[in-house]
Enzyme design. Structure first.
Site, PDB file in Angstrom:
ATOM      1  N   HIS A 175      -1.771  25.739  70.366  1.00 20.22           N
ATOM      2  CA  HIS A 175      -1.647  25.679  68.792  1.00 20.22           C
ATOM      3  C   HIS A 175      -0.803  26.876  68.567  1.00 20.22           C
ATOM      4  CE1 HIS A 175      -2.399  26.340  64.500  1.00 20.22           C
ATOM      5  NE2 HIS A 175      -2.065  24.992  64.559  1.00 20.22           N
ATOM      6  N   HIS A 214     -12.259  12.832  68.098  1.00 17.48           N
ATOM      7  CA  HIS A 214     -12.240  12.942  66.656  1.00 17.48           C
ATOM      8  C   HIS A 214     -12.916  12.006  66.231  1.00 17.48           C
ATOM      9  CE1 HIS A 214      -7.967  15.305  66.534  1.00 17.48           C
ATOM     10  NE2 HIS A 214      -9.168  15.809  67.334  1.00 17.48           N
ATOM     11  N   GLU A 263     -14.034  15.217  58.879  1.00 16.89           N
ATOM     12  CA  GLU A 263     -13.508  15.092  60.158  1.00 16.89           C
ATOM     13  C   GLU A 263     -14.296  15.991  61.281  1.00 16.89           C
ATOM     14  OE1 GLU A 263      -9.134  14.729  61.636  1.00 16.89           O
ATOM     15  OE2 GLU A 263      -9.725  16.825  62.064  1.00 16.89           O
ATOM     16  N   ASP A 273      -9.172  14.679  56.197  1.00 19.35           N
ATOM     17  CA  ASP A 273      -9.699  16.114  56.829  1.00 19.35           C
ATOM     18  C   ASP A 273      -9.678  17.052  55.928  1.00 19.35           C
ATOM     19  OD1 ASP A 273      -7.081  16.041  56.672  1.00 19.35           O
ATOM     20  OD2 ASP A 273      -6.657  16.959  58.784  1.00 19.35           O
ATOM     21  N   ARG A 333       4.118  15.093  54.089  1.00 20.30           N
ATOM     22  CA  ARG A 333       4.451  14.666  55.632  1.00 20.30           C
ATOM     23  C   ARG A 333       4.125  13.319  55.724  1.00 20.30           C
ATOM     24  NH1 ARG A 333       0.751  15.489  59.943  1.00 20.30           N
ATOM     25  NH2 ARG A 333      -0.300  16.675  58.741  1.00 20.30           N
ATOM     26  N   GLU A 371       0.058  12.897  73.829  1.00 22.43           N
ATOM     27  CA  GLU A 371       1.274  13.142  74.972  1.00 22.43           C
ATOM     28  C   GLU A 371       1.197  14.675  75.088  1.00 22.43           C
ATOM     29  OE1 GLU A 371       3.256  11.316  76.334  1.00 22.43           O
ATOM     30  OE2 GLU A 371       4.599  12.609  76.743  1.00 22.43           O
TER      31      GLU A 371
HETATM   32  P1  GTP Z   1      -2.801  14.330  61.160  1.00 24.28           P
HETATM   33  O1  GTP Z   1      -2.218  14.026  59.825  1.00 24.28           O
HETATM   34  O2  GTP Z   1      -2.365  15.475  61.936  1.00 24.28           O
HETATM   35  O3  GTP Z   1      -4.287  14.932  60.809  1.00 24.28           O
HETATM   36  O4  GTP Z   1      -2.851  13.205  61.795  1.00 24.28           O
HETATM   37  P2  GTP Z   1      -4.149  12.295  62.200  1.00 24.28           P
HETATM   38  O5  GTP Z   1      -4.964  12.013  61.236  1.00 24.28           O
HETATM   39  O6  GTP Z   1      -3.626  11.042  62.795  1.00 24.28           O
HETATM   40  O7  GTP Z   1      -4.728  13.264  63.156  1.00 24.28           O
HETATM   41  P3  GTP Z   1      -4.824  13.486  64.646  1.00 24.28           P
HETATM   42  O8  GTP Z   1      -6.133  12.568  65.304  1.00 24.28           O
HETATM   43  O9  GTP Z   1      -3.621  13.571  65.365  1.00 24.28           O
HETATM   44  O10 GTP Z   1      -5.681  14.755  64.758  1.00 24.28           O
HETATM   45  C1  GTP Z   1      -5.099  15.872  63.999  1.00 24.28           C
HETATM   46  C2  GTP Z   1      -5.594  17.248  64.380  1.00 24.28           C
HETATM   47  O11 GTP Z   1      -6.297  17.163  65.659  1.00 24.28           O
HETATM   48  C3  GTP Z   1      -4.627  18.189  64.069  1.00 24.28           C
HETATM   49  O12 GTP Z   1      -4.991  18.799  62.916  1.00 24.28           O
HETATM   50  C4  GTP Z   1      -5.308  19.418  65.185  1.00 24.28           C
HETATM   51  O13 GTP Z   1      -6.500  20.143  64.763  1.00 24.28           O
HETATM   52  C5  GTP Z   1      -5.678  18.393  66.377  1.00 24.28           C
HETATM   53  N1  GTP Z   1      -4.633  18.143  67.314  1.00 24.28           N
HETATM   54  C6  GTP Z   1      -3.835  16.759  67.395  1.00 24.28           C
HETATM   55  N2  GTP Z   1      -2.971  16.914  68.349  1.00 24.28           N
HETATM   56  C7  GTP Z   1      -3.193  18.116  68.861  1.00 24.28           C
HETATM   57  C8  GTP Z   1      -2.254  18.900  69.815  1.00 24.28           C
HETATM   58  O14 GTP Z   1      -1.158  18.154  70.408  1.00 24.28           O
HETATM   59  N3  GTP Z   1      -2.378  20.032  69.988  1.00 24.28           N
HETATM   60  C9  GTP Z   1      -3.344  20.854  69.302  1.00 24.28           C
HETATM   61  N4  GTP Z   1      -3.495  22.029  69.607  1.00 24.28           N
HETATM   62  N5  GTP Z   1      -4.134  20.372  68.512  1.00 24.28           N
HETATM   63  C10 GTP Z   1      -4.114  18.913  68.063  1.00 24.28           C
HETATM   64 MG    MG Z   2      -5.771  16.265  60.557  1.00 23.25          MG
END
Ligand code: GTP
Ligand code: MG
Length: 224
Positions: A185, A150, A169, A102, A87, A143
């Site tokens: 989710h 986090h 994480e 994470d 991804r 959004e």
């Molecule tokens: P990732 O590659 O997805 O880990 O991106 P990132 O490192 O930028 O992480 P981010 O801060 O967006 O957090 C990712 C994690 O937060 C996800 O695995 C979910 O557990 C949680 N999360 C983030 N956005 C959402 C959302 O819109 N809905 C829900 N239910 N969980 C979310």
């Molecule tokens: Mg994540």
């Protein structure tokens, strides 16, 4: 294939699908590397969980109140590690696996809003914890309406031959934030197609109601 405690596992030729062009030695090496990584990440989760439990117990003794409602933790599966590498568009190599921050995750569910920052401060004050990344989705919700704090922190784990510094994480949120995130989710991932705009808006409205609930519960808690 990742080994659980006390499990032994031998990779044989018959286990390698015919379409895969890997040697038996490569397959054995991959299993060994992942078993080792998983063991280190499990150690890191134990360290963090113990630190959080100690803080919660201290607070309970001093203030007769627990900031932490409950905690959960997970290690990412091999499949979702590779799904994430894909991804992100990273190259399919071991270096990319080490970039997954994470791999080990701890979720801390707090009773009240202020407990989130109280837990964060107490944890980050510790000498052996290093903060690598912080995203405050409570002050700046996503959004979708998602709210949580986090943190990616680094914690040392002491093995027989050397010390490793492992990233973990940590998602810290209230019971209300957790309820919303779990249901959203579930609704999002059960279906293949995009969520219709009006449903996404309904969910966002729910997230706002949850935020108001958190504020009100925090005020009530302060009154007593
Ligand atoms: P990732 O590659 O997805 O880990 O991106 P990132 O490192 O930028 O992480 P981010 O801060 O967006 O957090 C990712 C994690 O937060 C996800 O695995 C979910 O557990 C949680 N999360 C983030 N956005 C959402 C959302 O819109 N809905 C829900 N239910 N969980 C979310
Ligand atoms: Mg994540």
């Amino acid at each position: 294939m990742i080994l659980e405690k006390n499990e032994t596992f031998t990779v044989t030729e018959a286990m390698i699908p015919p379409q895969m062009s890997v040697t038996i030695d490569d397959a054995r090496e991959a299993v060994r590397i992942f078993a080792d990584l998983r063991m280190r990440y499990q150690g890191a989760i134990k360290e963090i969980s113990t630190k959080l439990e100690v803080l919660d117990n201290e607070f309970s003794v001093k203030h007769d109140y627990n900031p932490i409602h409950h905690m959960t933790s997970r290690i990412k599966s091999v499949d979702s590690i590779f799904e994430k590498i894909k991804r992100k568009g990273w190259p399919m190599e071991m270096e990319s696996v080490y970039k997954v921050m994470d791999f080990a995750g701890v979720r801390v569910i707090c009773n009240y809003l202020e407990d989130i920052y109280r837990v964060e401060d107490s944890l980050l004050r510790q000498d052996d914890i290093k903060l690598l990344k912080r995203k405050d989705y409570i002050k700046n919700p996503k959004e979708s309406g998602y709210r949580s704090l986090h943190l990616v922190i680094e914690v040392p784990i002491f093995l027989s031959d050397r010390t490793y510094h492992m990233p973990v994480e940590i998602q810290i949120r209230t019971v209300a934030m957790d309820t919303w995130a779990s249901l959203e989710h579930e609704l999002k991932y059960k279906r293949m197609e995009e969520m219709p705009e009006h449903v996404a808006q309904e969910l966002k409205d729910c997230a706002k109601m949850m935020a108001e609930l958190d504020d009100t519960m925090q005020s009530i808690h302060k009154m007593l």
